[in-house]
Design an enzyme around this catalytic site. Sequence first.
Site, PDB file in Angstrom:
ATOM      1  N   HIS A 178       0.844  -1.205   0.000  1.00 56.95           N
ATOM      2  CA  HIS A 178       0.000   0.000   0.000  1.00 56.95           C
ATOM      3  C   HIS A 178       0.882   1.259   0.000  1.00 56.95           C
ATOM      4  CE1 HIS A 178      -3.573   2.432   1.315  1.00 56.95           C
ATOM      5  NE2 HIS A 178      -2.589   3.196   1.787  1.00 56.95           N
ATOM      6  N   GLU A 179       1.864   1.304   0.908  1.00 50.25           N
ATOM      7  CA  GLU A 179       2.735   2.471   0.990  1.00 50.25           C
ATOM      8  C   GLU A 179       3.670   2.562  -0.212  1.00 50.25           C
ATOM      9  OE1 GLU A 179       2.037   4.635   3.144  1.00 50.25           O
ATOM     10  OE2 GLU A 179       0.726   3.397   4.380  1.00 50.25           O
ATOM     11  N   HIS A 227       2.174   4.502  -3.047  1.00 46.04           N
ATOM     12  CA  HIS A 227       2.370   5.938  -2.849  1.00 46.04           C
ATOM     13  C   HIS A 227       3.792   6.332  -3.249  1.00 46.04           C
ATOM     14  CE1 HIS A 227      -1.287   6.917  -0.672  1.00 46.04           C
ATOM     15  NE2 HIS A 227      -1.076   5.973   0.228  1.00 46.04           N
TER      16      HIS A 227
END
Length: 912
Positions: free
Chosen positions: A155-156, A159
């Site tokens: 998820h990170e 980004h």
Amino acid sequence: MVPFKMPILVLTLYLLQGTGASLIKLNGNGYEDVVIAIDPNVPEDEKLIQQIEDMISEASTYLYRATEKRFYFESVSILIPKTWQPKSDYEKPKHETYKNADIIIEVPNSPGNDIPRIDQFGKCGERGERIYLTPRIIRGEMLNVFGPKGKVLVHEWAHFRWGVFEEYNEDNPFYQFDGKNGCSAKQKRCSEGITGTNKVYTCSGGSCSIRDCWTDPKTGKLNKDCMFIPDKVQSEKASIMFMQSIDSVVEFCTEKNHNRFAPNLQNKMCYLKSTWEVIQDSEDYKKSTPMMAAEPPKSRFSLKQIGERILVLVIDTSRSMKVGNRLNRLRQASQFFLLQIIEKGSWTGVVTFDSSATIQSELIQIESDVQRKTLISRLPTVTVAGGGAHICSGLRTAFMVVKKKFLTDGSEMALLTDGEDNTTNTCFEEVKQSGAIIHTIVLGPSTEKGLEKLSEMTGGMKTTATDNVQNNGLIDAFSALSSGNAAITQRSIKLESKGITLTNEGWMNGTVIFDSTVGKDTLFLVTWTAQQPEMFVTDPSGNIYKNFAVETSSQMAYLQIPNTAQVGIWTYSLKSSAQTLTLTITSRAANPTVPPFTVDSRMHKDTSSFPSPMIVYAEVRQGSLPILGANVTALIESADGTTVTLQLLDNGAGADSFKNDGVYSRYFLGYKTDGQYSLKVRALGRTNTQRSRSQVNRAMYIPGSIDQGKENLLAIRAPGMPQTGFNVVSTGDSFLVSNDPSSQPSQTDIFPPCRIKDLKANFEEDHIRLTWTAPGDDFDTGRADRYIIRMSKDLSTLSSYFDSALQVNTDNLIPKYANSEEVFVFKPKGLRIENGTVIYLAIKAVDKANLMSPMSNIAQVYMFTSSLEDQNDSSPGTSISIIVLSVVGSLVAIAIIACVIVYLLNKTRTQD
């Protein structure tokens, strides 16, 4: 001079130098040279290393599948703190440092703040800075909140690597849509296939309660405290950027299942594009093709332990250094570095060079002031100045100094030069093979690209200082050389840096505040250009200090405060004849367990060609907590010594991506000339300044789940904490500007207004109320000439064909100056509005040269009312419903009851 009666207290910040360039390379489908650093404050735990490796292996498989077999983690270096016990299998780092680490494992300095987060400052598709995780996440202790650690990392990583955004909105988690009965609300998620229920969950005094959400009969909105709680068992596969914690979620949202109607960050920042569409536009995706294997290759790991700091000062004493008293300024800055910046326990040497190099001091380990003074005695004198400069000779000699005791891997060379040497590229390969890190400090207007390359290829810092003494640039550059591998509590903290040029006899007065987090190893440094001034320092109790150590030949003096400096307001006064004075004040953390306040200052890129704008970023934090409400100012000095001052903002408008995230930003358009530009930042706290938990760019906090009808909920996170004021001065990396605007054809206006990113809309009786932050005539400076507002009941029409949508009359709307709040209320005409109608609105700003901003984010307003009077507009071709919110007669009351009943019946069916 700051008056004693000022209404704020002042705390101090320390500059964590701009994030170093990542070492990551995409080789085929595998990410190589990923750097994970364990913060020095993390207690030693050998199991944590294995748990990090497990996380990467898990994430690699998850990433591989989620990206359709395109990407995985090939090789990872784990940086182990110096304070941990050494092991035989620990290697010595080369260019890997905490400053260029991609992932930091840190202990949060607020209990319960175990939140994964990322520094992500840029636009859609722009890479982030670094990822932060905590030991509890790595150990799997936050599994019920964020899901498996491998999923959290992916998820990170999305980004960090591809510049995508969250598909949820915690501040406003629900939005209304055009439902059958006009009484519907949806959760802002990618896929509507994720099931769950809406509940109000509150905790107070150690006890928690759960109750159903309710709908405001006037607005149709769910109450403010309502939250979405997912079912534990799901079948939906998307989306990772909404809720990676759900077991079934293994995919990113694609164009097919992306919810373009949800007003979340992904839609706001990426013009309604899905996460997968943004990934497909990335350089990584374009350079890769899917693999055939069912599983990715196994990740490889290297364990590298930080050792003692080894640094050699490599000082240019060539003929050109005689210009503008450069050698004396060099000695002042070098002496300051040896006195205050270089950490205890470090090994330090000195090499000088002109056409050849000379060893002035072999490596000496700094254990006390004795070694510091010995090194200072080996610095070049003001009278020394040789022939032409040969930088490679100086570096080669510095490598020899290090090799007498250590390997050059991970050692540092602080190269100070005026850049009058065009042969630097002849030693690039030697520098690369050495494994050393080269920091460059350029004094003067040189734009020698070889110097930039030395820093870039080794992960070093690059700073610059002009011959304008008043700006104190050279001392600022040396103060930036504190070790990035040491704990923040061990590093030198700059409290003040300023200068003044007196044209007649006068005073340089001021105050500095020592808060409770600083005060150890405090030093006041004064320099002058003609004759020694009178110098006084007064502590909060009124004790006066005059006992400065004076270096007459170097035109400098310094005062060291014994023990820990008293908390409170200190006053300094310098009386002098006409000349230039500078003052620098530094200290260290008072308590090794309490992190000081920090500000990380940088430009969004290292080079710019006019008229491409630059963006200034300043991230203000205390440990893991962002600081909100600060007054942050950037001072940017061009190569000719001209300074431009910018007020940086954390308002989520203009150059600033997110409001209240502790990152302050602004566009820089003040190009003056070609050459290196330097960055200095001042930050001032106020009484409304506060520490806050990270609110954006992080995995979603899940308060629990519904398992077979049973609610399994966790504790609610604590809100942000109030904080007193602070001030600081800091220095960022230099950047290069080319394509001098003065040499370009005259053009009155080349910069358009910036994009509006915070447009909001609400119904007020029969009117729509719009609010946004005003852009400027030139990006976020000045005042735009006019606005174009358009609306539509169809999202696709507005997003894809803005000019074809219905235009709102804005004849009476006069733009305000940039960064002001705009409010515009109008009565919608030209659309038929009924109960449940959703209207989409967007705006563009236009300047006097008819340059137009990009389309804003799309705001939506939902018509919910219990009373509708159908009225026809008398204008030809126009049909409009006049919205009436007043209750008229019993029919209105029946309408209210019917709408609420239908809503409750539908809600019950959804929960069943």
